[in-house]
Motif scaffolding. Structure first.
Motif, PDB file in Angstrom:
ATOM      1  N   ARG A   7       0.938  -1.227  -0.002  1.00  0.00           N
ATOM      2  CA  ARG A   7       0.069   0.038  -0.180  1.00  0.00           C
ATOM      3  C   ARG A   7       0.723   1.278  -0.030  1.00  0.00           C
ATOM      4  O   ARG A   7       0.564   2.286  -0.750  1.00  0.00           O
ATOM      5  CB  ARG A   7      -0.926  -0.119   1.144  1.00  0.00           C
ATOM      6  CG  ARG A   7      -2.414  -0.614   0.806  1.00  0.00           C
ATOM      7  CD  ARG A   7      -3.319  -0.629   2.231  1.00  0.00           C
ATOM      8  NE  ARG A   7      -3.459  -1.578   2.529  1.00  0.00           N
ATOM      9  CZ  ARG A   7      -3.208  -2.135   3.968  1.00  0.00           C
ATOM     10  NH1 ARG A   7      -2.648  -1.436   4.729  1.00  0.00           N
ATOM     11  NH2 ARG A   7      -3.206  -3.403   4.068  1.00  0.00           N
ATOM     12  N   LEU A   8       1.841   1.274   0.869  1.00  0.00           N
ATOM     13  CA  LEU A   8       2.766   2.410   0.922  1.00  0.00           C
ATOM     14  C   LEU A   8       3.538   2.484  -0.328  1.00  0.00           C
ATOM     15  O   LEU A   8       3.459   3.756  -0.998  1.00  0.00           O
ATOM     16  CB  LEU A   8       3.871   1.969   1.868  1.00  0.00           C
ATOM     17  CG  LEU A   8       5.005   3.260   2.027  1.00  0.00           C
ATOM     18  CD1 LEU A   8       4.135   4.407   2.460  1.00  0.00           C
ATOM     19  CD2 LEU A   8       6.018   2.927   2.966  1.00  0.00           C
ATOM     20  N   LYS A   9       3.980   1.636  -1.224  1.00  0.00           N
ATOM     21  CA  LYS A   9       4.389   1.559  -2.635  1.00  0.00           C
ATOM     22  C   LYS A   9       3.463   2.226  -3.582  1.00  0.00           C
ATOM     23  O   LYS A   9       3.954   3.174  -4.241  1.00  0.00           O
ATOM     24  CB  LYS A   9       5.237   0.273  -3.048  1.00  0.00           C
ATOM     25  CG  LYS A   9       5.847   0.268  -4.322  1.00  0.00           C
ATOM     26  CD  LYS A   9       6.385  -0.995  -4.560  1.00  0.00           C
ATOM     27  CE  LYS A   9       7.117  -1.104  -5.938  1.00  0.00           C
ATOM     28  NZ  LYS A   9       7.279  -2.541  -6.296  1.00  0.00           N
ATOM     29  N   ASP A  10       2.237   1.858  -3.339  1.00  0.00           N
ATOM     30  CA  ASP A  10       1.186   2.198  -4.590  1.00  0.00           C
ATOM     31  C   ASP A  10       1.172   3.591  -4.395  1.00  0.00           C
ATOM     32  O   ASP A  10       0.828   4.385  -4.977  1.00  0.00           O
ATOM     33  CB  ASP A  10       0.175   1.340  -4.354  1.00  0.00           C
ATOM     34  CG  ASP A  10       0.174  -0.030  -4.768  1.00  0.00           C
ATOM     35  OD1 ASP A  10       1.234  -0.235  -5.664  1.00  0.00           O
ATOM     36  OD2 ASP A  10      -0.677  -0.838  -4.342  1.00  0.00           O
ATOM     37  N   HIS A  11       0.818   4.282  -2.882  1.00  0.00           N
ATOM     38  CA  HIS A  11       0.544   5.292  -2.448  1.00  0.00           C
ATOM     39  C   HIS A  11       1.798   6.541  -2.859  1.00  0.00           C
ATOM     40  O   HIS A  11       1.550   7.495  -3.598  1.00  0.00           O
ATOM     41  CB  HIS A  11       0.352   5.659  -1.059  1.00  0.00           C
ATOM     42  CG  HIS A  11      -0.173   6.957  -0.705  1.00  0.00           C
ATOM     43  ND1 HIS A  11       0.814   7.958  -0.027  1.00  0.00           N
ATOM     44  CD2 HIS A  11      -1.341   7.551  -0.676  1.00  0.00           C
ATOM     45  CE1 HIS A  11       0.008   9.048   0.083  1.00  0.00           C
ATOM     46  NE2 HIS A  11      -1.007   8.901  -0.287  1.00  0.00           N
ATOM     47  N   GLY A  61     -11.030  30.706  -7.901  1.00  0.00           N
ATOM     48  CA  GLY A  61     -10.077  31.917  -7.254  1.00  0.00           C
ATOM     49  C   GLY A  61      -9.451  31.486  -6.069  1.00  0.00           C
ATOM     50  O   GLY A  61      -8.768  32.406  -5.486  1.00  0.00           O
ATOM     51  N   VAL A  62      -9.879  30.465  -5.383  1.00  0.00           N
ATOM     52  CA  VAL A  62      -9.076  30.017  -4.087  1.00  0.00           C
ATOM     53  C   VAL A  62      -8.459  28.834  -4.269  1.00  0.00           C
ATOM     54  O   VAL A  62      -8.451  27.896  -4.795  1.00  0.00           O
ATOM     55  CB  VAL A  62     -10.397  29.693  -3.223  1.00  0.00           C
ATOM     56  CG1 VAL A  62      -9.881  29.282  -1.860  1.00  0.00           C
ATOM     57  CG2 VAL A  62     -11.510  30.727  -3.073  1.00  0.00           C
ATOM     58  N   ARG A  63      -6.984  29.178  -4.123  1.00  0.00           N
ATOM     59  CA  ARG A  63      -5.821  28.301  -4.331  1.00  0.00           C
ATOM     60  C   ARG A  63      -5.328  28.106  -2.880  1.00  0.00           C
ATOM     61  O   ARG A  63      -4.816  29.260  -2.206  1.00  0.00           O
ATOM     62  CB  ARG A  63      -5.016  28.717  -5.345  1.00  0.00           C
ATOM     63  CG  ARG A  63      -5.534  28.810  -6.476  1.00  0.00           C
ATOM     64  CD  ARG A  63      -4.757  29.176  -7.794  1.00  0.00           C
ATOM     65  NE  ARG A  63      -5.335  29.006  -9.043  1.00  0.00           N
ATOM     66  CZ  ARG A  63      -4.748  29.739 -10.199  1.00  0.00           C
ATOM     67  NH1 ARG A  63      -3.705  30.060 -10.022  1.00  0.00           N
ATOM     68  NH2 ARG A  63      -5.628  29.582 -11.321  1.00  0.00           N
ATOM     69  N   VAL A  64      -4.860  26.856  -2.571  1.00  0.00           N
ATOM     70  CA  VAL A  64      -4.187  26.488  -1.368  1.00  0.00           C
ATOM     71  C   VAL A  64      -2.979  25.630  -1.675  1.00  0.00           C
ATOM     72  O   VAL A  64      -3.104  24.928  -2.719  1.00  0.00           O
ATOM     73  CB  VAL A  64      -5.139  25.706  -0.260  1.00  0.00           C
ATOM     74  CG1 VAL A  64      -6.091  26.668   0.326  1.00  0.00           C
ATOM     75  CG2 VAL A  64      -5.646  24.458  -0.774  1.00  0.00           C
ATOM     76  N   LYS A  65      -1.980  25.981  -0.923  1.00  0.00           N
ATOM     77  CA  LYS A  65      -0.774  24.873  -1.136  1.00  0.00           C
ATOM     78  C   LYS A  65      -1.080  23.703  -0.140  1.00  0.00           C
ATOM     79  O   LYS A  65      -1.136  23.987   0.774  1.00  0.00           O
ATOM     80  CB  LYS A  65       0.487  25.588  -0.736  1.00  0.00           C
ATOM     81  CG  LYS A  65       1.068  26.640  -1.560  1.00  0.00           C
ATOM     82  CD  LYS A  65       2.381  27.127  -1.368  1.00  0.00           C
ATOM     83  CE  LYS A  65       2.776  27.905  -2.650  1.00  0.00           C
ATOM     84  NZ  LYS A  65       4.206  28.120  -2.284  1.00  0.00           N
ATOM     85  N   VAL A  66      -0.631  22.542  -0.526  1.00  0.00           N
ATOM     86  CA  VAL A  66      -0.600  21.349   0.220  1.00  0.00           C
ATOM     87  C   VAL A  66       0.598  20.382   0.074  1.00  0.00           C
ATOM     88  O   VAL A  66       1.081  20.614  -1.116  1.00  0.00           O
ATOM     89  CB  VAL A  66      -2.107  20.513   0.000  1.00  0.00           C
ATOM     90  CG1 VAL A  66      -3.273  21.260   0.309  1.00  0.00           C
ATOM     91  CG2 VAL A  66      -2.177  19.807  -1.741  1.00  0.00           C
ATOM     92  N   VAL A  67       0.858  19.889   1.089  1.00  0.00           N
ATOM     93  CA  VAL A  67       2.047  18.916   0.786  1.00  0.00           C
ATOM     94  C   VAL A  67       1.721  17.835   0.234  1.00  0.00           C
ATOM     95  O   VAL A  67       0.527  17.266   0.237  1.00  0.00           O
ATOM     96  CB  VAL A  67       2.630  18.511   2.347  1.00  0.00           C
ATOM     97  CG1 VAL A  67       3.992  17.598   2.333  1.00  0.00           C
ATOM     98  CG2 VAL A  67       2.987  19.927   3.209  1.00  0.00           C
ATOM     99  N   ARG A  68       2.565  17.178  -0.578  1.00  0.00           N
ATOM    100  CA  ARG A  68       2.185  16.256  -1.540  1.00  0.00           C
ATOM    101  C   ARG A  68       1.627  14.872  -0.659  1.00  0.00           C
ATOM    102  O   ARG A  68       0.854  14.115  -0.979  1.00  0.00           O
ATOM    103  CB  ARG A  68       3.272  15.614  -2.148  1.00  0.00           C
ATOM    104  CG  ARG A  68       3.671  16.395  -3.663  1.00  0.00           C
ATOM    105  CD  ARG A  68       4.692  15.758  -4.273  1.00  0.00           C
ATOM    106  NE  ARG A  68       4.851  16.347  -5.554  1.00  0.00           N
ATOM    107  CZ  ARG A  68       4.675  15.925  -6.928  1.00  0.00           C
ATOM    108  NH1 ARG A  68       3.905  14.993  -6.903  1.00  0.00           N
ATOM    109  NH2 ARG A  68       5.041  16.575  -7.825  1.00  0.00           N
ATOM    110  N   GLY A  69       2.286  14.619   0.754  1.00  0.00           N
ATOM    111  CA  GLY A  69       2.110  13.487   1.442  1.00  0.00           C
ATOM    112  C   GLY A  69       0.505  13.450   1.899  1.00  0.00           C
ATOM    113  O   GLY A  69       0.133  12.597   2.261  1.00  0.00           O
TER     114      GLY A  69
END
Length: 117
Positions: A42-46, A84-92
């Motif tokens: 699962r970790l490898k697939d994620h 018009g609403v943009r947020v930054k998220v961490v890839r993880g």
């Protein structure tokens, strides 16, 4: 008479150790195949899912926010969650990638299904 003496001999320390090692190895083997190996898969697939994110994909974060990816950096994504609403998220924190234009179609009514035939 000698056979009786061998039959009544006390069990050796090796027999006691052997009786503990076999069940322990079996338990570790079962735990590996039932818990550790599927979790690693699962970790490898994620990780492959996260590495494959590109601009325009629809993603779901672990917090349940849906949005469209507008910018991709090494460790962060810029996701548009409303006009018009943009947020930054961490890839993880991305838990699911729904892909481009993957919207669930509304179920057809029976009349519409019959008219298609």
């Amino acid at each position: 008479m000698i056979d009786a003496v061998y039959a009544q001999a006390a069990p050796s320390a090796f027999d006691a150790l052997n009786s503990l090692i076999v069940p322990t190895v079996l338990i570790i083997g079962i735990m590996y195949f039932l818990m550790i190996r599927p979790q690693q898969k699962r970790l490898k697939d994620h990780q492959a899912l996260i590495a494959g994110i590109r601009r325009g994909d629809t993603v779901v974060t672990s917090g349940g926010i849906l949005g469209k990816v507008t910018k991709v950096d090494d460790q962060e994504l810029q996701v548009e969650i409303a006009d018009g609403v943009r947020v930054k998220v961490v890839r993880g924190t991305v838990s699911e990638v729904r892909g481009k234009g993957e919207a669930q179609a509304a179920p057809k009514s029976k009349a519409a299904a019959e008219s298609d035939k």
